[in-house]
Write a protein that holds these residues in place. Structure first.
Motif, PDB file in Angstrom:
ATOM      1  N   GLY A 264       0.746  -1.283   0.019  1.00 55.58           N
ATOM      2  CA  GLY A 264      -0.196   0.063  -0.094  1.00 55.58           C
ATOM      3  C   GLY A 264       0.930   1.343  -0.071  1.00 55.58           C
ATOM      4  N   ASP A 265       2.188   1.098   0.231  1.00 59.55           N
ATOM      5  CA  ASP A 265       2.977   2.348   0.362  1.00 59.55           C
ATOM      6  C   ASP A 265       3.294   2.705  -1.231  1.00 59.55           C
ATOM      7  OD1 ASP A 265       4.627   4.491   0.933  1.00 59.55           O
ATOM      8  OD2 ASP A 265       6.137   3.066   1.508  1.00 59.55           O
ATOM      9  N   TYR A 266       3.845   3.856  -1.439  1.00 62.92           N
ATOM     10  CA  TYR A 266       4.151   4.342  -2.719  1.00 62.92           C
ATOM     11  C   TYR A 266       5.880   4.509  -2.816  1.00 62.92           C
ATOM     12  CZ  TYR A 266      -0.728   4.932  -3.305  1.00 62.92           C
ATOM     13  OH  TYR A 266      -2.261   4.631  -3.494  1.00 62.92           O
ATOM     14  N   ILE A 267       6.215   4.523  -3.970  1.00 61.71           N
ATOM     15  CA  ILE A 267       7.744   4.691  -4.090  1.00 61.71           C
ATOM     16  C   ILE A 267       7.704   5.573  -5.214  1.00 61.71           C
ATOM     17  CG2 ILE A 267       9.972   3.858  -4.318  1.00 61.71           C
ATOM     18  CD1 ILE A 267       8.291   2.629  -2.031  1.00 61.71           C
ATOM     19  N   TYR A 268       8.626   6.858  -4.857  1.00 60.84           N
ATOM     20  CA  TYR A 268       8.879   7.819  -5.971  1.00 60.84           C
ATOM     21  C   TYR A 268      10.245   7.018  -6.673  1.00 60.84           C
ATOM     22  CZ  TYR A 268       6.072  11.069  -2.669  1.00 60.84           C
ATOM     23  OH  TYR A 268       5.242  11.562  -2.374  1.00 60.84           O
ATOM     24  N   VAL A 269      10.236   7.110  -7.757  1.00 60.47           N
ATOM     25  CA  VAL A 269      11.419   6.388  -8.855  1.00 60.47           C
ATOM     26  C   VAL A 269      11.595   7.487  -9.835  1.00 60.47           C
ATOM     27  CG1 VAL A 269      12.315   4.530  -9.493  1.00 60.47           C
ATOM     28  CG2 VAL A 269      10.594   4.324  -7.657  1.00 60.47           C
ATOM     29  N   SER A 270      13.115   7.744 -10.296  1.00 61.67           N
ATOM     30  CA  SER A 270      13.321   8.471 -11.375  1.00 61.67           C
ATOM     31  C   SER A 270      13.167   7.533 -12.575  1.00 61.67           C
ATOM     32  CB  SER A 270      14.657   9.064 -11.457  1.00 61.67           C
ATOM     33  OG  SER A 270      15.594   8.050 -11.435  1.00 61.67           O
ATOM     34  N   LYS A 271      12.852   8.105 -13.620  1.00 67.14           N
ATOM     35  CA  LYS A 271      12.573   7.239 -14.963  1.00 67.14           C
ATOM     36  C   LYS A 271      14.053   6.660 -15.466  1.00 67.14           C
ATOM     37  CE  LYS A 271      11.568   7.942 -19.889  1.00 67.14           C
ATOM     38  NZ  LYS A 271      10.854   8.745 -20.668  1.00 67.14           N
ATOM     39  N   GLU A 272      15.130   7.487 -15.169  1.00 69.31           N
ATOM     40  CA  GLU A 272      16.268   6.869 -15.436  1.00 69.31           C
ATOM     41  C   GLU A 272      16.869   5.654 -14.496  1.00 69.31           C
ATOM     42  OE1 GLU A 272      15.729  10.763 -16.611  1.00 69.31           O
ATOM     43  OE2 GLU A 272      15.790  10.010 -14.649  1.00 69.31           O
ATOM     44  N   SER A 273      16.401   5.636 -13.259  1.00 66.59           N
ATOM     45  CA  SER A 273      16.571   4.574 -12.595  1.00 66.59           C
ATOM     46  C   SER A 273      16.004   3.317 -12.936  1.00 66.59           C
ATOM     47  CB  SER A 273      16.309   5.036 -10.976  1.00 66.59           C
ATOM     48  OG  SER A 273      16.503   3.988 -10.168  1.00 66.59           O
ATOM     49  N   VAL A 274      14.803   3.540 -13.514  1.00 66.98           N
ATOM     50  CA  VAL A 274      13.844   2.435 -13.999  1.00 66.98           C
ATOM     51  C   VAL A 274      14.705   1.834 -15.077  1.00 66.98           C
ATOM     52  CG1 VAL A 274      11.992   1.436 -14.713  1.00 66.98           C
ATOM     53  CG2 VAL A 274      11.905   3.165 -12.756  1.00 66.98           C
ATOM     54  N   GLU A 275      14.963   2.839 -16.174  1.00 64.17           N
ATOM     55  CA  GLU A 275      15.482   2.585 -17.538  1.00 64.17           C
ATOM     56  C   GLU A 275      16.909   1.933 -17.594  1.00 64.17           C
ATOM     57  OE1 GLU A 275      15.035   5.969 -19.908  1.00 64.17           O
ATOM     58  OE2 GLU A 275      12.913   5.639 -20.124  1.00 64.17           O
ATOM     59  N   ASN A 276      17.742   2.175 -16.376  1.00 67.59           N
ATOM     60  CA  ASN A 276      19.131   1.784 -16.276  1.00 67.59           C
ATOM     61  C   ASN A 276      19.254   0.662 -15.412  1.00 67.59           C
ATOM     62  OD1 ASN A 276      19.647   3.874 -18.241  1.00 67.59           O
ATOM     63  ND2 ASN A 276      20.072   5.355 -16.448  1.00 67.59           N
ATOM     64  N   SER A 277      18.327   0.340 -14.939  1.00 72.13           N
ATOM     65  CA  SER A 277      18.377  -1.100 -13.920  1.00 72.13           C
ATOM     66  C   SER A 277      18.583  -2.290 -14.948  1.00 72.13           C
ATOM     67  CB  SER A 277      16.852  -1.480 -13.251  1.00 72.13           C
ATOM     68  OG  SER A 277      17.092  -2.409 -12.675  1.00 72.13           O
ATOM     69  N   VAL A 278      19.565  -2.948 -14.344  1.00 68.85           N
ATOM     70  CA  VAL A 278      20.165  -4.291 -14.957  1.00 68.85           C
ATOM     71  C   VAL A 278      19.955  -5.434 -14.430  1.00 68.85           C
ATOM     72  CG1 VAL A 278      22.250  -3.096 -16.022  1.00 68.85           C
ATOM     73  CG2 VAL A 278      22.570  -3.949 -13.774  1.00 68.85           C
ATOM     74  N   GLY A 280      16.790  -5.525 -12.173  1.00 66.59           N
ATOM     75  CA  GLY A 280      15.460  -5.704 -11.656  1.00 66.59           C
ATOM     76  C   GLY A 280      15.234  -4.842 -10.463  1.00 66.59           C
ATOM     77  N   TRP A 281      16.242  -4.069  -9.770  1.00 71.74           N
ATOM     78  CA  TRP A 281      16.197  -3.293  -8.718  1.00 71.74           C
ATOM     79  C   TRP A 281      16.640  -1.735  -9.284  1.00 71.74           C
ATOM     80  CZ3 TRP A 281      16.337  -5.061  -3.453  1.00 71.74           C
ATOM     81  CH2 TRP A 281      16.029  -6.167  -3.160  1.00 71.74           C
ATOM     82  N   ALA A 282      15.708  -0.842  -8.137  1.00 71.58           N
ATOM     83  CA  ALA A 282      16.039   0.575  -8.594  1.00 71.58           C
ATOM     84  C   ALA A 282      15.806   1.258  -7.474  1.00 71.58           C
ATOM     85  CB  ALA A 282      14.664   0.956  -9.508  1.00 71.58           C
ATOM     86  N   GLU A 283      16.453   2.264  -7.452  1.00 68.25           N
ATOM     87  CA  GLU A 283      16.617   3.092  -6.111  1.00 68.25           C
ATOM     88  C   GLU A 283      15.124   4.156  -6.265  1.00 68.25           C
ATOM     89  OE1 GLU A 283      19.977   5.716  -3.782  1.00 68.25           O
ATOM     90  OE2 GLU A 283      19.718   6.183  -5.945  1.00 68.25           O
ATOM     91  N   GLY A 284      14.711   4.162  -5.084  1.00 71.59           N
ATOM     92  CA  GLY A 284      13.524   4.944  -4.749  1.00 71.59           C
ATOM     93  C   GLY A 284      13.265   5.662  -3.631  1.00 71.59           C
ATOM     94  N   THR A 285      12.366   6.336  -3.072  1.00 67.08           N
ATOM     95  CA  THR A 285      12.251   6.824  -1.873  1.00 67.08           C
ATOM     96  C   THR A 285      10.456   6.553  -1.444  1.00 67.08           C
ATOM     97  OG1 THR A 285      13.460   8.748  -2.325  1.00 67.08           O
ATOM     98  CG2 THR A 285      11.716   9.257  -0.806  1.00 67.08           C
ATOM     99  N   SER A 286      10.643   6.278  -0.372  1.00 66.80           N
ATOM    100  CA  SER A 286       9.075   5.664   0.217  1.00 66.80           C
ATOM    101  C   SER A 286       8.267   7.063   0.547  1.00 66.80           C
ATOM    102  CB  SER A 286       9.349   5.188   1.579  1.00 66.80           C
ATOM    103  OG  SER A 286       8.094   5.019   2.047  1.00 66.80           O
ATOM    104  N   TRP A 287       7.243   7.247   0.107  1.00 68.75           N
ATOM    105  CA  TRP A 287       6.309   8.101   0.431  1.00 68.75           C
ATOM    106  C   TRP A 287       5.799   8.000   1.693  1.00 68.75           C
ATOM    107  CZ3 TRP A 287       0.946   6.733   1.613  1.00 68.75           C
ATOM    108  CH2 TRP A 287       0.042   7.737   2.177  1.00 68.75           C
TER     109      TRP A 287
END
Length: 635
Positions: A264-278, A280-287
């Motif tokens: 139920g939480d939300y994660i802020y993620v940059s588009k670059e972090s998603v696209e550059n993931s090799v 399946g893990w990305a860096e994000g911030t918890s809402w």
């Protein structure tokens, strides 16, 4: 005349008066929170009370940006509601599933009135005051039939443009609000006064154009009733230019740089972090917590950016809104924002109540335990009630006349038993009671534990309400009882949705569980505290996913569920294990509790709509006893 006696009772002290008029900010300061943090928390929670603000601060205790000087960004929308909004949501969902996501899916349906602008946290409630004053000033010009929508489609945009009369009204609101904020808060605000429009799709693949046009034509009728509301939203600055992902599976960090995921939480993620993931893990911030770290993308799903925004005020654009006579702690006098306790009432230009009652409508949640179960009534009934060929044989009138077909028949009934006939009648009595309380049209959303006894209880309650054919049951494994009772025996082998549908139950096969079965299997050794956390995440997700659809909610689960699902909504800490087990013993079959909200997620218990259900113990009768001669000697 009687002599006046000397007075001994104490006068009301100035301290007592002060306590009665203490503002939420002052209370937070008295609790020891620094001013900047208290103001930030109140702004982040829409100034909806001390409890929510304090909870937000406690959740963000490890947020490294808690003391930063960045301000929230605000935006003003005109949003549809009612039947038209339901049609828009249907189109949103269909277009996403058939054509994939496009730019419109990042936001809720809206007409932009004012572009994003930043305001210091201390002025969050002042914006609400200014907006209410603007609506009061222009309310006489507003009628719902003024908003005529004209469809438009191009190679990169599809939506509706607002007719001249409706545009004129909304532009006046935008211009006047922008002027007042710029003048009083000293922040430049730009009204959106170009062609006002509601976007249905943009940034889509040109090959999807015909499909989208067909979906619009088949799902959206602009002539259906619609109430328009002006809504003031805010978002935190670090959410800007970020994609938002919703957590659908929990994750406990294995190393220090990983982010804890709560359903139920939300994660802020940059588009670059998603696209550059090799990997399946990305860096994000918890809402929810403000913490940053790496997380598995497959444990989340992309959602609208606006899902993480804070609603500060929602005002309907018709004559149902009028200026309230209540007085808030903030007013505007002589062109300045001041505290009302220091303002002279003769010089006040306007005073408005800072209350968000025009936001989400009040609603109720009903939580019910299942009815009488076969195994607790008859003990080890499976070998007793099935012959050598595996055929079910009814050995008692309180046993079900028949049992549904399922995998591993009949062994799976040992851990996932049905209701007795009395249990089914208990559930139907509960439904009849709810119908007598005029809840037939109120219950719109139904969620149920996967246990067969719960599904049967839920079905019979809906049958008593006469809505079993119209309201579907969403089977949610996250509603299953505390897993600590199953850490040795393992989880039951529940019936599949297909098996339940074949057995005649109206199951929503399209519902996607919040807590899938594999996740329960991973957490079979959960503590009581973790169980309460699971229930909190599930019920909060239910509330959020249904808040724009209206209607009350029915949850059918287990004895412990009445406490575990309601306690977090009341902002109470989880019970200890010992206290938890004692509490469960006091919940009878088909025990029912009801909670209501004021529309801003402050929940409280209310009297259930049906009286309690009591029945006596009926011992098993052996007719051969009548052939026995009883001892007639006095006892």
């Amino acid at each position: 005349m009687a002599m006046l006696p000397p007075r001994k009772t104490k006068s009301i002290s100035s301290e007592s008066i002060s306590k009665q008029t203490t503002t939420p900010l002052q209370i937070l300061l008295q609790m020891g929170f620094p001013p900047n943090r208290a103001e930030k928390a109140l702004a982040a929670t829409g100034n909806r009370g001390v409890q929510l603000a304090a909870d937000w601060l406690l959740a963000h205790v490890n947020d490294t940006t808690l003391d930063s000087s960045s301000f929230r960004e605000y935006i003003l929308y005109a949003c549809p509601s009612g039947s038209f909004m339901e049609e828009l949501e249907t189109f949103w969902n269909k277009s996403a599933s058939i054509c994939g996501r496009n730019g419109a899916h990042n936001f809720l349906p809206h007409i932009t009135l004012v572009s994003f602008f930043q305001v210091p946290d201390e002025f969050a409630d002042v914006l609400v005051t200014l907006l209410k004053n603007v609506i009061d000033k222009l309310i006489q010009e507003m009628t719902t039939n003024s908003f005529h929508l004209e469809s438009y489609a191009s190679s990169n945009f599809m939506g509706f443009f607002l007719g001249d009369q409706g545009s004129s009204i909304l532009k006046k609101i935008a211009i006047l609000f922008a002027e007042r904020v710029t003048e009083l808060v000293k922040v430049q605000v730009d009204p959106h006064i170009k062609s006002l429009h509601l976007t249905l799709a943009y940034q889509f693949d040109i090959n999807q154009k015909d499909t989208l046009k067909s979906l619009i034509k088949s799902t959206i009728d602009t002539s259906v009733p619609c109430l328009w509301e002006v809504k003031l939203y805010s978002r935190e600055s670090r959410a800007v230019n970020k994609q938002v992902y919703k957590v659908i599976f929990a994750h406990i960090p294995q190393v220090t740089d990983e982010l804890e995921l709560r359903i139920g939480d939300y994660i802020y993620v940059s588009k670059e972090s998603v696209e550059n993931s090799v990997d399946g893990w990305a860096e994000g911030t918890s809402w929810l917590t403000g913490c940053t770290g790496f997380f598995p993308l497959c444990y989340t799903e992309r959602t609208a950016e606006s899902d993480t925004w804070t609603l500060h005020c929602s005002l309907p654009l018709d004559n149902s809104y009028h200026q309230t006579t209540n007085i808030s702690n903030v007013c505007v006098t002589d062109g300045k924002v001041v505290d009302k306790h220091s303002a002279g009432h003769d010089s006040v230009d306007f005073i408005l109540h800072l209350d968000s009652s025009k936001g989400p409508k009040p609603r109720k949640i009903y939580i019910c335990r299942h009815g009488e179960r076969v195994d607790f009534t008859f003990g080890t009934w499976v070998p007793y009630s099935f012959d050598s060929d595996g055929k079910y044989v009814r050995k008692d009138l309180n046993m079900p006349p028949n049992v549904p077909q399922r995998r591993d028949f009949p062994n799976s009934f040992q851990t996932d038993c049905p209701l007795t006939c009395v249990g089914e009648h208990q559930a139907k009595l509960t439904g009849w009671g709810m119908k007598a309380a005029h809840l037939t049209k109120a219950i719109k959303h139904v969620y149920c534990s996967p246990s067969l006894r719960c599904v049967q209880t839920c079905h019979n309650i809906l049958a008593g309400l006469d809505i079993e054919k119209h309201v579907m049951i969403c089977v949610e494994p996250g509603l299953f009882e505390w897993l600590g009772w199953y850490n040795r025996s393992g989880l039951p082998d529940w019936m599949t949705n297909e098996e339940l549908i074949a057995a005649g139950y109206n199951i929503n096969s399209k519902y996607s569980p919040l807590v899938p079965l594999p996740l329960l299997l991973e957490n079979v050794s959960e503590t009581v505290e973790q169980y309460y956390m699971r229930c909190d995440e599930v019920v909060q997700a239910f509330i959020k996913s249904t808040e724009n659809k209206g209607g009350d909610m029915l949850l059918v689960a287990h004895a412990c569920s009445l406490d575990s699902l309601s306690r977090p909504l009341l902002h109470k800490a989880p019970r200890s294990k010992q206290n938890f087990i004692k509490m469960v013993k006091h919940i009878p079959y088909c025990g029912l509790v009801a909670l209501t909200t004021d529309g801003i997620n402050n929940w409280s218990f209310v009297e259930p709509p049906v009286p309690p259900l009591t029945n006596s113990i009926n011992k098993r009768f052996n007719w051969n006893i009548l052939s026995t001669d009883f001892d007639e000697s006095p006892s």
